[in-house]
Motif scaffolding. Structure first.
Motif: not given
Length: 68
Positions: A44-64
Motif C-alpha cells: 500500500l505504500s507504493m504508488d499505483s498507476v491511475v486506471s485508463p478510465s480515470e485518466v481523462k478525469k485527472v487530466r481535466r482536474m490538472v490540465p498542466n
C-alpha cells in the motif's frame, strides 16, 4: 478565452512518470494499521498507476500535469 484553473488539491495528489503515466497513492493506509500484515502495508505504500478510465478525469482536474 479564460485560463483553465488547476484543482490544487488534485495537483498535490498526482504525479507523472517519465513515460507519461499518472501515479496516485493507494487507499486504505490512513488508519487501523495494526491489523494489516507487513506485506500488505508495504504494498500500500507504493504508488499505483491511475486506471485508463480515470485518466481523462485527472487530466481535466490538472490540465498542466505534464509540466509539473
Amino acid at each position: 478565452m479564460p485560463k483553465i484553473k488547476t484543482s490544487k488539491s488534485a495537483a498535490k495528489r498526482f504525479k507523472v512518470t517519465g513515460t507519461g503515466k499518472i501515479l496516485r497513492r493507494n487507499a486504505r493506509k490512513g488508519h487501523l494499521m495494526i491489523s494489516k500484515c507487513g506485506s500488505r502495508k508495504r504494498r500500500l505504500s507504493m504508488d499505483s498507476v491511475v486506471s485508463p478510465s480515470e485518466v481523462k478525469k485527472v487530466r481535466r482536474m490538472v490540465p498542466n500535469l505534464a509540466q509539473l
